[in-house]
Design a protein around this motif. Structure first.
Motif, PDB file in Angstrom:
ATOM      1  N   TYR A 175       0.831  -1.211   0.000  1.00 39.16           N
ATOM      2  CA  TYR A 175       0.000   0.000   0.000  1.00 39.16           C
ATOM      3  C   TYR A 175       0.861   1.255   0.000  1.00 39.16           C
ATOM      4  O   TYR A 175       1.734   1.427   0.845  1.00 39.16           O
ATOM      5  N   VAL A 176       0.608   2.133  -0.961  1.00 41.04           N
ATOM      6  CA  VAL A 176       1.296   3.419  -1.060  1.00 41.04           C
ATOM      7  C   VAL A 176       0.221   4.506  -1.103  1.00 41.04           C
ATOM      8  O   VAL A 176      -0.414   4.730  -2.134  1.00 41.04           O
ATOM      9  N   SER A 177       0.008   5.150   0.025  1.00 39.67           N
ATOM     10  CA  SER A 177      -1.074   6.129   0.135  1.00 39.67           C
ATOM     11  C   SER A 177      -0.910   7.294  -0.827  1.00 39.67           C
ATOM     12  O   SER A 177      -1.896   7.827  -1.348  1.00 39.67           O
ATOM     13  N   LYS A 178       0.310   7.670  -1.095  1.00 42.32           N
ATOM     14  CA  LYS A 178       0.559   8.822  -1.963  1.00 42.32           C
ATOM     15  C   LYS A 178      -0.031   8.611  -3.363  1.00 42.32           C
ATOM     16  O   LYS A 178      -0.410   9.560  -4.043  1.00 42.32           O
TER      17      LYS A 178
ATOM     18  N   ILE B 222      -6.193  17.374   0.888  1.00 39.02           N
ATOM     19  CA  ILE B 222      -4.900  17.262   1.585  1.00 39.02           C
ATOM     20  C   ILE B 222      -4.111  18.561   1.440  1.00 39.02           C
ATOM     21  O   ILE B 222      -3.512  19.052   2.401  1.00 39.02           O
ATOM     22  N   ASP B 223      -4.123  19.130   0.246  1.00 35.29           N
ATOM     23  CA  ASP B 223      -3.404  20.386   0.015  1.00 35.29           C
ATOM     24  C   ASP B 223      -3.977  21.514   0.873  1.00 35.29           C
ATOM     25  O   ASP B 223      -3.238  22.371   1.350  1.00 35.29           O
TER      26      ASP B 223
ATOM     27  N   SER C 207      -6.275  26.411   9.190  1.00 33.17           N
ATOM     28  CA  SER C 207      -5.540  26.764  10.407  1.00 33.17           C
ATOM     29  C   SER C 207      -5.057  28.211  10.386  1.00 33.17           C
ATOM     30  O   SER C 207      -3.955  28.513  10.849  1.00 33.17           O
ATOM     31  N   GLY C 208      -5.880  29.084   9.814  1.00 40.54           N
ATOM     32  CA  GLY C 208      -5.532  30.502   9.801  1.00 40.54           C
ATOM     33  C   GLY C 208      -4.228  30.800   9.098  1.00 40.54           C
ATOM     34  O   GLY C 208      -3.517  31.736   9.473  1.00 40.54           O
ATOM     35  N   GLY C 209      -3.887  29.992   8.097  1.00 45.04           N
ATOM     36  CA  GLY C 209      -2.656  30.202   7.341  1.00 45.04           C
ATOM     37  C   GLY C 209      -1.427  29.533   7.927  1.00 45.04           C
ATOM     38  O   GLY C 209      -0.350  29.559   7.326  1.00 45.04           O
ATOM     39  N   ASN C 210      -1.555  28.911   9.089  1.00 42.78           N
ATOM     40  CA  ASN C 210      -0.422  28.239   9.721  1.00 42.78           C
ATOM     41  C   ASN C 210      -0.198  26.871   9.069  1.00 42.78           C
ATOM     42  O   ASN C 210      -0.965  25.933   9.270  1.00 42.78           O
ATOM     43  N   LYS C 211       0.859  26.757   8.296  1.00 46.65           N
ATOM     44  CA  LYS C 211       1.144  25.517   7.568  1.00 46.65           C
ATOM     45  C   LYS C 211       1.700  24.418   8.465  1.00 46.65           C
ATOM     46  O   LYS C 211       1.730  23.257   8.066  1.00 46.65           O
ATOM     47  N   ASP C 212       2.118  24.764   9.656  1.00 45.15           N
ATOM     48  CA  ASP C 212       2.697  23.766  10.562  1.00 45.15           C
ATOM     49  C   ASP C 212       1.640  22.967  11.327  1.00 45.15           C
ATOM     50  O   ASP C 212       1.904  21.851  11.767  1.00 45.15           O
ATOM     51  N   THR C 213       0.455  23.531  11.471  1.00 49.97           N
ATOM     52  CA  THR C 213      -0.575  22.907  12.304  1.00 49.97           C
ATOM     53  C   THR C 213      -0.866  21.468  11.896  1.00 49.97           C
ATOM     54  O   THR C 213      -0.877  20.565  12.735  1.00 49.97           O
ATOM     55  N   PHE C 214      -1.104  21.238  10.626  1.00 45.06           N
ATOM     56  CA  PHE C 214      -1.482  19.904  10.157  1.00 45.06           C
ATOM     57  C   PHE C 214      -0.331  19.163   9.477  1.00 45.06           C
ATOM     58  O   PHE C 214      -0.538  18.093   8.903  1.00 45.06           O
TER      59      PHE C 214
ATOM     60  N   LEU D 156       0.048  15.468  10.404  1.00 44.59           N
ATOM     61  CA  LEU D 156      -1.054  14.678   9.846  1.00 44.59           C
ATOM     62  C   LEU D 156      -0.861  14.470   8.351  1.00 44.59           C
ATOM     63  O   LEU D 156      -0.986  13.344   7.841  1.00 44.59           O
ATOM     64  N   VAL D 157      -0.560  15.528   7.631  1.00 48.01           N
ATOM     65  CA  VAL D 157      -0.355  15.433   6.186  1.00 48.01           C
ATOM     66  C   VAL D 157       0.799  14.481   5.887  1.00 48.01           C
ATOM     67  O   VAL D 157       0.687  13.618   5.005  1.00 48.01           O
ATOM     68  N   TYR D 158       1.886  14.614   6.634  1.00 49.29           N
ATOM     69  CA  TYR D 158       3.034  13.723   6.429  1.00 49.29           C
ATOM     70  C   TYR D 158       2.616  12.261   6.623  1.00 49.29           C
ATOM     71  O   TYR D 158       2.928  11.408   5.798  1.00 49.29           O
ATOM     72  N   ASP D 159       1.931  11.985   7.714  1.00 53.87           N
ATOM     73  CA  ASP D 159       1.523  10.610   7.990  1.00 53.87           C
ATOM     74  C   ASP D 159       0.559  10.087   6.924  1.00 53.87           C
ATOM     75  O   ASP D 159       0.686   8.942   6.485  1.00 53.87           O
ATOM     76  N   LEU D 160      -0.392  10.896   6.514  1.00 53.13           N
ATOM     77  CA  LEU D 160      -1.331  10.441   5.490  1.00 53.13           C
ATOM     78  C   LEU D 160      -0.633  10.123   4.174  1.00 53.13           C
ATOM     79  O   LEU D 160      -0.965   9.139   3.514  1.00 53.13           O
ATOM     80  N   LEU D 161       0.332  10.934   3.804  1.00 53.37           N
ATOM     81  CA  LEU D 161       1.000  10.734   2.516  1.00 53.37           C
ATOM     82  C   LEU D 161       2.127   9.712   2.559  1.00 53.37           C
ATOM     83  O   LEU D 161       2.482   9.146   1.523  1.00 53.37           O
TER      84      LEU D 161
END
Length: 124
Positions: free
Chosen positions: A23-26, A39-40, A48-55, A58-63
Motif C-alpha cells: 500500500y502506497v497512500s501517496k 490534503i493540500d 488553520s488561519g494560514g499556519n502551515k505547521d498545524t497539520f 497529519l499530512v506527512y503521515d497520510l502521505l
C-alpha cells in the motif's frame, strides 16, 4: 438494519490485501484530484488561519504512512456522503432511520468497539 446505515471503506480482508501488495497512500493522493485538493488545503493552512505547521504531521503521515488506509477509503467515503445527502432529502424517512439507529445502539460501546478494532484491524 442495512436500510438505516451507510457503510464505506475497505473491509479487514481488503486492507490486508492492500498492505500485502504494498500500500502506497501517496498514489491515491496523486490520482484523485478531490483528495489532493483536501490534503493540500490541510497543508497550505486553509483550515488553520494560514499556519502551515498545524497539520504538517497529519499530512506527512497520510502521505507517507497512512497505517489506517484513510486515503484508500476516501473515494468510498465520498460516495457514501452522496448517499447520505440523497437520503436526507426525505426528512420523514431520515428521522425514522435516525430514531431506529439510536434506539438500537443499546449494545454499542465505544470502548468495546475500540478494543475490537485494536485486535481485529490494528492488530495491537
Amino acid at each position: 438494519g442495512e436500510e438505516n446505515v451507510v457503510i464505506f471503506g475497505h473491509t479487514v480482508e481488503s486492507v490486508r490485501e492492500l498492505r500485502a501488495k504494498g500500500y502506497v497512500s501517496k498514489t491515491y493522493y496523486e490520482q484523485d484530484p478531490v483528495l489532493k485538493q483536501a490534503i493540500d488545503a490541510l497543508a497550505d493552512g486553509t483550515f488553520s488561519g494560514g499556519n502551515k505547521d498545524t497539520f504538517e504531521p497529519l499530512v506527512y503521515d497520510l502521505l507517507n504512512k497512512d497505517y489506517f488506509c484513510v486515503l484508500a477509503d476516501f473515494a468510498s467515503y465520498r460516495e457514501a456522503q452522496k448517499e447520505v445527502a440523497k437520503r436526507y432529502q426525505d426528512q420523514t424517512a431520515w428521522v425514522e432511520s435516525a430514531i431506529l439507529n439510536t434506539a438500537r445502539l443499546g449494545t454499542f460501546s465505544s470502548d468495546r468497539s475500540i478494543r475490537d478494532y485494536q485486535t481485529r484491524i490494528w492488530k495491537r
